[in-house]
Design an enzyme around this catalytic site. Structure first.
Site, PDB file in Angstrom:
ATOM      1  N   SER A  76      31.515  55.427  39.842  1.00  0.00           N
ATOM      2  CA  SER A  76      32.401  55.339  38.695  1.00  0.00           C
ATOM      3  C   SER A  76      32.632  56.709  38.056  1.00  0.00           C
ATOM      4  O   SER A  76      33.754  57.068  37.698  1.00  0.00           O
ATOM      5  CB  SER A  76      31.811  54.377  37.662  1.00  0.00           C
ATOM      6  OG  SER A  76      32.726  54.187  36.608  1.00  0.00           O
TER       7      SER A  76
ATOM      8  N   THR B 164      36.955  50.912  33.826  1.00  0.00           N
ATOM      9  CA  THR B 164      35.900  50.928  32.812  1.00  0.00           C
ATOM     10  C   THR B 164      34.669  51.546  33.446  1.00  0.00           C
ATOM     11  O   THR B 164      34.299  51.220  34.575  1.00  0.00           O
ATOM     12  CB  THR B 164      35.641  49.533  32.214  1.00  0.00           C
ATOM     13  OG1 THR B 164      34.645  49.653  31.206  1.00  0.00           O
ATOM     14  CG2 THR B 164      35.203  48.507  33.239  1.00  0.00           C
ATOM     15  N   GLU B 165      34.053  52.497  32.742  1.00  0.00           N
ATOM     16  CA  GLU B 165      33.082  53.372  33.397  1.00  0.00           C
ATOM     17  C   GLU B 165      31.787  52.662  33.792  1.00  0.00           C
ATOM     18  O   GLU B 165      30.999  53.202  34.560  1.00  0.00           O
ATOM     19  CB  GLU B 165      32.784  54.617  32.560  1.00  0.00           C
ATOM     20  CG  GLU B 165      32.207  54.364  31.180  1.00  0.00           C
ATOM     21  CD  GLU B 165      33.280  54.463  30.109  1.00  0.00           C
ATOM     22  OE1 GLU B 165      34.427  54.027  30.371  1.00  0.00           O
ATOM     23  OE2 GLU B 165      32.984  54.973  29.019  1.00  0.00           O
ATOM     24  N   ASN B 166      31.573  51.462  33.260  1.00  0.00           N
ATOM     25  CA  ASN B 166      30.388  50.733  33.703  1.00  0.00           C
ATOM     26  C   ASN B 166      30.589  50.110  35.083  1.00  0.00           C
ATOM     27  O   ASN B 166      29.666  49.468  35.590  1.00  0.00           O
ATOM     28  CB  ASN B 166      29.957  49.687  32.668  1.00  0.00           C
ATOM     29  CG  ASN B 166      31.081  48.786  32.225  1.00  0.00           C
ATOM     30  OD1 ASN B 166      32.183  49.245  31.960  1.00  0.00           O
ATOM     31  ND2 ASN B 166      30.811  47.504  32.172  1.00  0.00           N
TER      32      ASN B 166
END
Lengths: 237, 222
Positions: free
Chosen positions: B90, B48-50
């Protein structure tokens, strides 16, 4: 003795000038430095340029700063959300400027500022509206856009714990922009649940070394934690 | 033509194509349904990019942790083996080609694999791109999950995108409720049709010269 800790939120945000560029950490409300933003709102600085992933959620934190009319411009990747009504209304009324930056470009521009990089070429945004007005270059057969670092006067960051040298550890996805914003700003201000004694943080586990941090203020443990351990929202209530 | 696959069935169909060991990012919206359809027991790592690898399913309500959310800002959990990292790392994972698959939603996909999914270009729209442009150009395989048709009955598969682009020539496959389309050098190739439809019906719906690759797929699957 080095001590970056300050006792009060008002001291933490003292000196932030009108017109300053302020990075605000957080992705949604995870890692969002709500106490520092509230203190900044009370401090009164206006005409601010805010660099953050979002443009406020709900009515607290950045949304409240926007609502108070302190923000001239927002540089972010994702302003429009189900709970971004404060920003949406200001934007539609022409009361706040918006610069949209793809999230990875936003992160890398912030990282580049902290790392002393002059500019960099990235494939993100090639052939899109983001590319307009930007230098494009083909490297090894692939197209890239030139992007410049994003510096700030101040960064407001939320972390789990700090020592008095400003070494920081974060918690879960609350880390997000904290480490890179801390490095990119001229003055980095951090709110933490607690300040621990020097030596209490495992040096192998420090995520942001204190070199990137100027002021630390303890704001108390969040309701879902007890002595740093997750207890759940129900246990807390 | 009978009705196509409903969302959850389409998510299950996409999950079949995700091999064990894959590192996968599921975009906000319908693609997040795929997480629940991944076969139990297979080690597939969700990014998840966060700032997390090894994302697990939504927690019990009593265990919602405000510090643990996905890119859609929904509460999630961490699996054994999970890792946290900051945003520059990320997105370095994406841009650097370290993600095997990402699945995104779409407004439009063109025959050359151009993707439009962030902005309608309408004058009163507030643009919001998030990580879509980085995902579109970064993952090794960019798949789209979408209904074939818009609510107005227009085709989301198009000759040229009319909406502002998210990325150029980035999509390799489109999973729709009606059929699966590969982006081939000659345009869209239909590899699988759902619900008893035909290639001619799909051609009529999209207005495109679709290549019929269904027999190839059937042989390949047998």
């Amino acid at each position: 003795m080095i001590s970056k800790t300050v006792d009060h939120l008002a001291d933490a945000v003292a000196g932030i000038e009108d017109g300053a560029t302020v990075m605000v950490g957080g992705f949604g409300l995870a890692g969002h430095p709500v106490a520092l933003i509230d203190a900044l709102r009370e401090q009164g600085a206006s005409e601010l340029t805010i660099v953050s992933n979002n443009a406020g959620n709900g009515d607290t934190g950045l949304a409240a700063l926007l609502k108070a009319g302190r923000v001239k411009k927002v540089i972010c990747s994702f302003p429009r959300q189900v709970d971004s009504w404060v920003f949406d209304e200001l934007y539609r009324a022409g009361a706040v400027q918006l610069e949209i930056v793809p999230q990875g470009n936003l992160a890398e521009r912030i990282r580049a500022a902290g790392a002393g990089i002059g500019a960099f070429y990235t494939p993100t945004g090639v052939g899109t509206l983001i590319a307009e007005g930007k230098e494009q270059r083909t490297i090894d057969g692939r197209d890239f856009l030139l992007e410049y670092p994003l510096h700030a006067d101040y960064a407001l960051v939320s972390a789990l714990a700090a020592d008095r040298w400003g070494n920081l550890v974060y918690r879960k996805t609350g880390r997000n922009f904290g480490p890179i914003m801390a490095a990119a700003a001229r003055t980095t201000i951090v709110q933490v649940d607690q300040v621990v004694p020097l030596g209490a943080l495992d040096p192998e586990a420090v995520v942001t070394p204190g070199i990137f941090v100027d002021r630390v203020v303890a704001v108390g443990e969040r309701p879902w934690l007890h002595d740093g351990v997750f207890v759940g929202a129900e246990a807390a209530s | 033509m009978t009705a196509g696959l409903e969302r959850r069935a389409l998510a299950a169909r996409i999950a079949e194509d995700i091999a064990e060991g894959s590192i996968v990012n599921l975009g906000i919206g319908a693609p997040t349904l795929i997480a629940d359809q991944l076969p139990a027991g297979l080690e597939i790592i969700l990014h998840t990019e966060n700032g997390m690898l090894g994302m697990g399913p939504a927690p019990e309500p009593s265990l919602v942790d405000p510090d643990l959310i996905n890119a859609g800002k929904q509460p999630v959990t961490e699996l054994a083996g999970a890792a946290y990292f900051h945003h520059a790392d990320s997105f370095g994972m994406m841009r650097g080609g370290h993600l095997d698959i990402c699945v995104l939603g779409a407004f439009q996909v063109s025959q050359r694999g151009d993707l439009a999914n962030w902005h309608t270009g309408a004058p009163d729209a507030i643009p919001a791109v998030g990580g879509a442009m980085d995902l579109a150009i970064g993952a090794k395989n960019v798949w789209v999950m979408t209904d074939l048709l818009t609510r107005d009955g227009g085709s989301k598969l198009v000759d040229e995108c009319s909406y502002p682009l998210t990325g150029k020539r980035c999509v390799s496959r489109v999973y729709t409720d009606r059929a699966v389309f590969d982006v081939a050098p000659t345009g869209f190739a239909v590899t699988e049709i759902f619900g008893g439809g035909t290639i001619d019906e799909l051609r009529a719906l999209t207005g495109l010269d679709l290549v019929d690759a269904t027999s190839v797929t059937q042989e390949g699957r047998s």
